[in-house]
Design an enzyme around this catalytic site. Sequence first.
Site, PDB file in Angstrom:
ATOM      1  N   ARG A   1       0.841  -1.187   0.000  1.00  0.00           N
ATOM      2  CA  ARG A   1       0.000   0.000   0.000  1.00  0.00           C
ATOM      3  C   ARG A   1       0.883   1.247   0.000  1.00  0.00           C
ATOM      4  NH1 ARG A   1      -5.023   1.752  -1.238  1.00  0.00           N
ATOM      5  NH2 ARG A   1      -6.071   2.904   0.399  1.00  0.00           N
TER       6      ARG A   1
ATOM      7  N   THR B   1      -9.548   0.559  -9.445  1.00  0.00           N
ATOM      8  CA  THR B   1      -8.567  -0.349  -8.902  1.00  0.00           C
ATOM      9  C   THR B   1      -8.615  -1.528  -9.858  1.00  0.00           C
ATOM     10  OG1 THR B   1      -8.939   0.556  -6.733  1.00  0.00           O
ATOM     11  CG2 THR B   1      -8.272  -1.750  -6.785  1.00  0.00           C
TER      12      THR B   1
ATOM     13  N   ASN C   1      -5.974   4.387  -7.100  1.00  0.00           N
ATOM     14  CA  ASN C   1      -7.161   4.970  -6.476  1.00  0.00           C
ATOM     15  C   ASN C   1      -8.154   5.382  -7.570  1.00  0.00           C
ATOM     16  OD1 ASN C   1      -8.884   5.541  -4.447  1.00  0.00           O
ATOM     17  ND2 ASN C   1      -8.093   7.575  -4.026  1.00  0.00           N
TER      18      ASN C   1
ATOM     19  N   ASP D   1      -7.679   8.434   0.299  1.00  0.00           N
ATOM     20  CA  ASP D   1      -8.224   7.333   1.104  1.00  0.00           C
ATOM     21  C   ASP D   1      -8.007   7.544   2.603  1.00  0.00           C
ATOM     22  OD1 ASP D   1      -9.599   5.774  -0.669  1.00  0.00           O
ATOM     23  OD2 ASP D   1      -8.009   4.326  -1.008  1.00  0.00           O
TER      24      ASP D   1
ATOM     25  N   SER E   1      -7.716   1.063   3.209  1.00  0.00           N
ATOM     26  CA  SER E   1      -8.148   0.594   1.891  1.00  0.00           C
ATOM     27  C   SER E   1      -9.379  -0.276   2.028  1.00  0.00           C
ATOM     28  CB  SER E   1      -7.017  -0.225   1.268  1.00  0.00           C
ATOM     29  OG  SER E   1      -7.435  -0.852   0.085  1.00  0.00           O
TER      30      SER E   1
ATOM     31  N   GLY F   1     -13.363  -1.361  -7.116  1.00  0.00           N
ATOM     32  CA  GLY F   1     -14.664  -0.760  -6.774  1.00  0.00           C
ATOM     33  C   GLY F   1     -14.696   0.027  -5.490  1.00  0.00           C
ATOM     34  N   GLY F   2     -13.539   0.490  -4.976  1.00  0.00           N
ATOM     35  CA  GLY F   2     -13.551   1.316  -3.762  1.00  0.00           C
ATOM     36  C   GLY F   2     -14.297   0.612  -2.647  1.00  0.00           C
TER      37      GLY F   2
HETATM   38  N1  GLY Z   1      -8.236   3.152  -3.443  1.00  0.00           N
HETATM   39  C1  GLY Z   1      -9.249   2.200  -3.209  1.00  0.00           C
HETATM   40  C2  GLY Z   1      -8.956   1.351  -2.015  1.00  0.00           C
HETATM   41  O1  GLY Z   1      -7.809   1.128  -1.682  1.00  0.00           O
HETATM   42  O2  GLY Z   1      -9.861   0.906  -1.385  1.00  0.00           O
END
Ligand code: GLY
Length: 567
Positions: A105, A377, A397, A419, A448, A469-470
């Site tokens: 990350r 993503t 992101n 985020d 995340s 999909g966030g």
């Molecule tokens: N940027 C989307 C996530 O890491 O959840």
Amino acid sequence: MKHSKILFSVLCNCCFIVQCTAQINAYQYHSQKKVSASKGAVVSAHPLASKVGIEILKSGGNAIDAAIATQLALAVVYPGAGNIGGGGFMVAHLKNGKNITIDYREMAPAKASRDMYLDANGNPQMNLSQDGHLASGVPGTIAGLFASLKYAKLPFKRLIQPAIDLAEKGFAISEAQAADLNELKKEFLQLNTYPVVFVKELLWKKGDTLIQKDLANTLKRVRDLGAKGFYEGQTAALIVSEMIKGNGIINLQDLKNYKSKERTAVEFDYKNYHIVTMPLPSSGGIILQQVLKMIEKRNIGSMKFQTAASVQLMVETERRAFADRAQFLGDADFVKVPVKTLMSDKYITQRMADFKPGKAGSSQVIKAGNIKESEETTHLSIIDKEGNAVSVTTTLNGSYGSRTVVSGAGFLLNNEMDDFSVKPGVPNMYGALGAEANAIAPGKRMLSSMTPTIVLKNKQPFMVVGTPGGTTIPTSLYQSIVNIIDFGMTAEDAVNKPKFHHQWLPDEILVEDDFDAATITALQAMGYNVNKRGQIGRTELILITTGKTKSIIAVGDKRGDDDAQGY
Ligand code: GLY
């Protein structure tokens, strides 16, 4: 332009000789949505990346080799989310039975601070956390690839060569990519200090060739110098000089200091299955455990797929898990997160005590439990003939991240700083709320939702699954797993049937356009606010059944250019 086939020297054992390579036509290809196989399979967001991965498997690489090569290829052929300027997570089940996770990350730079996106009046300036140089965290992808290399078999040079070829010689873009690049032209022009390859005078169209020479040179430095080819030397200098041009804050020391981390997987049983998924700084594993455990004893199978009763039950579990996410979750290396309690059966059971079938809950009433993250993503799922399974979700992101390309290095930087919780109570681009636990601090990793997951049955890989999909990632995963285990669906249906999502706040159920109208009406009658939205996720699923013979079904989501390859 006259197109010729790219001959990937990667598959040659001896050296880069054309005769012993597989041919991948980078200018003419189509998405294969489903494949049945007996040895191995690769599913990813782009046909060329899946083909690179499967050729690595066929030539003796294992699933980790294929995951490295596929990710690098995605950084070239799927620049909206595939990346070397972002980060990701890998979950793997190795043939020796060991489960591992690698966290690569992004990390807040040393000069980042809690209120860095607030103006003098304390108001958030979301454009700064979402667009351009200041939005980027220190990239983790290259460190993550080298960390996973210790589980691979082939030399890195072979794994990176297809990506170099694709960047150098170009590939034909798809219709969806042409539309994205045309739509983002204005932002690319605004957010870059020099002409970038993603912008051309005329409109992009399907079949146009995208050549990325600067990116090819960056990849060559990584090939020749290892991770230092990215985090030190020329590439690092190019990143820092890009930062200086655009008031960004990543410096040489931040890059040198970046480390990926092996973490203990989130593991739990669901019915007769064992789930292996990502721990913090992803919220995904904790959410997935909470929601699956909340329904485990409620016989959702008998309620049937997407009836008002089954959707309501799942929505109410999502409401509770996301309330906890907003309050408690953040980078556990920096803040104390009550992980054990959040994942205990007692706590999870008690969270559903006020669930009322047939009546909508309220996010004004149901808050976090009482104890002291565009969606661009991308995911890839891989299984090999030895029984290694790899599930990787990686991200910039937003779509094309910060939309800032490092001048001279040819890759996009992420906008992952968004985020973090920029200010408690202020939603990020996914509408997700956060509290102190996810506040910005130097060196901290932003929370995340990415949830790369492997489901084991009798200790063997049964499902390898994930999606972009966030905040919809864990809820899409939840549905894919329940669709297979409880509703007995085929892999294709589990991926492609309409999806829904609830994340506590805003207090609404989001459904895809083709969601059943009668179910929507019934949910509204219970008191739910139901809103339609565009597609949810792009799930890449591999289902493995082992009996006398091993059978593999791999499915790429119908919602994009996703592609499944197998042999
Ligand atoms: N940027 C989307 C996530 O890491 O959840």
